[in-house]
Design a protein around this motif. Sequence first.
Motif, PDB file in Angstrom:
ATOM      1  N   ASP A   1       6.566   0.977  -1.477  1.00  0.00           N
ATOM      2  CA  ASP A   1       6.172   2.243  -0.831  1.00  0.00           C
ATOM      3  C   ASP A   1       5.732   1.985   0.608  1.00  0.00           C
ATOM      4  O   ASP A   1       6.126   2.702   1.533  1.00  0.00           O
ATOM      5  N   ILE A   2       4.925   0.957   0.817  1.00  0.00           N
ATOM      6  CA  ILE A   2       4.445   0.613   2.160  1.00  0.00           C
ATOM      7  C   ILE A   2       5.603   0.183   3.051  1.00  0.00           C
ATOM      8  O   ILE A   2       5.692   0.604   4.218  1.00  0.00           O
TER       9      ILE A   2
ATOM     10  N   ASP B   1      -2.576  10.594  -1.218  1.00  0.00           N
ATOM     11  CA  ASP B   1      -1.539  10.551  -2.255  1.00  0.00           C
ATOM     12  C   ASP B   1      -1.227   9.126  -2.694  1.00  0.00           C
ATOM     13  O   ASP B   1      -0.982   8.873  -3.879  1.00  0.00           O
ATOM     14  N   PHE B   2      -1.200   8.198  -1.743  1.00  0.00           N
ATOM     15  CA  PHE B   2      -0.896   6.801  -2.069  1.00  0.00           C
ATOM     16  C   PHE B   2      -1.966   6.236  -2.999  1.00  0.00           C
ATOM     17  O   PHE B   2      -1.656   5.626  -4.028  1.00  0.00           O
ATOM     18  N   LEU B   3      -3.227   6.454  -2.655  1.00  0.00           N
ATOM     19  CA  LEU B   3      -4.334   5.946  -3.461  1.00  0.00           C
ATOM     20  C   LEU B   3      -4.379   6.629  -4.820  1.00  0.00           C
ATOM     21  O   LEU B   3      -4.601   5.984  -5.856  1.00  0.00           O
TER      22      LEU B   3
ATOM     23  N   ALA C   1      -1.580   0.732  11.579  1.00  0.00           N
ATOM     24  CA  ALA C   1      -2.909   1.109  11.089  1.00  0.00           C
ATOM     25  C   ALA C   1      -2.814   1.721   9.691  1.00  0.00           C
ATOM     26  O   ALA C   1      -3.622   1.409   8.805  1.00  0.00           O
ATOM     27  N   GLU C   2      -1.812   2.568   9.477  1.00  0.00           N
ATOM     28  CA  GLU C   2      -1.646   3.193   8.164  1.00  0.00           C
ATOM     29  C   GLU C   2      -1.248   2.159   7.114  1.00  0.00           C
ATOM     30  O   GLU C   2      -1.755   2.183   5.984  1.00  0.00           O
ATOM     31  N   ALA C   3      -0.352   1.245   7.491  1.00  0.00           N
ATOM     32  CA  ALA C   3       0.063   0.199   6.552  1.00  0.00           C
ATOM     33  C   ALA C   3      -1.115  -0.691   6.182  1.00  0.00           C
ATOM     34  O   ALA C   3      -1.250  -1.109   5.022  1.00  0.00           O
TER      35      ALA C   3
ATOM     36  N   ILE D   1      -5.176  -2.384   2.042  1.00  0.00           N
ATOM     37  CA  ILE D   1      -6.556  -2.473   1.547  1.00  0.00           C
ATOM     38  C   ILE D   1      -6.679  -1.719   0.223  1.00  0.00           C
ATOM     39  O   ILE D   1      -7.304  -2.193  -0.734  1.00  0.00           O
ATOM     40  N   MET D   2      -6.067  -0.531   0.171  1.00  0.00           N
ATOM     41  CA  MET D   2      -6.083   0.245  -1.074  1.00  0.00           C
ATOM     42  C   MET D   2      -5.423  -0.531  -2.201  1.00  0.00           C
ATOM     43  O   MET D   2      -5.923  -0.560  -3.331  1.00  0.00           O
ATOM     44  N   LEU D   3      -4.292  -1.167  -1.905  1.00  0.00           N
ATOM     45  CA  LEU D   3      -3.575  -1.948  -2.919  1.00  0.00           C
ATOM     46  C   LEU D   3      -4.436  -3.096  -3.429  1.00  0.00           C
ATOM     47  O   LEU D   3      -4.533  -3.316  -4.643  1.00  0.00           O
TER      48      LEU D   3
END
Length: 271
Positions: free
Chosen positions: A132-133, A107-109, A214-216, A221-223
């Motif tokens: 969001d992060i 969803d974030f990506l 790990a999720e952050a 990386i996605m950002l």
Amino acid sequence: MEKTSLFGVLLGFFVLVGGLILKGANPAALLNPAALVIIFVGTAAALLIAFPFNEIKKFPTLLKIIFSNQKLLTEKELIPMFREWATVARREGLLSLENNLEEIDDDFLKGGFQMVIDGHSHEAIEEILVEDIEAMKERHRMGAGIFTQAGTYAPTLGVLGAVVGLVAALSHLGDMELLGKSIAAAFIATLFGIFTGYVLWHPFANKLKRKSNAEARIKMIMLEGLLAVQSGASPRMVEDKLLVYLPSKERNLDAEKKSSQSEVEGVGADA
């Protein structure tokens, strides 16, 4: 199920029982109702006082997270995806990426890509996604805080349990055999307090913190990838920006893999 968490808990109980046996104590002494009530119910009471109910009710969900495998895209999965999207964006424009939205499960990506396609500014996308992060990290910090506090309360409640047990033991001063058993039972609460605090609650909090980090990290990386694609960076530049998140050894292996693939392609072309 995450095997390390389950194995760690089982190993902890094995060490507890095994230690008692090696010391010549009867493991049945652990079946002490008073000690169990003081430690577990007492810790629950302290947590109810310390935290609002809307946070406490997440306790079962937090336990599920601890014992479940984290489903995240890996760096090695993300880098080729962003390299491909950068290629498409440079060749056909950012709007062409809309065809790839349905393939994204995260969803974030997906939300970030939608903002890129909708033409939001670089600064707006970065601000929204960073917030969001940070909000996610704060939620996770609050969850881990429940276990951290439980790990703080439990050992102290163990001391309380020992005092209560010693008070009861003093009523048996006329019977030395019964007095010895009562004193031994008094310290079971202390044992449970230290064990649950430092073998269960504090490690559970640490596991939640590591999963949150790990999720952050993956979201950062996605950002970076989203902003690089939006800015029109070349596929190679996008890849180089994201490779910094990999250990140097894995970056070299990735380069070697590409080199070997190029050699194979070259041989095929010569043939």
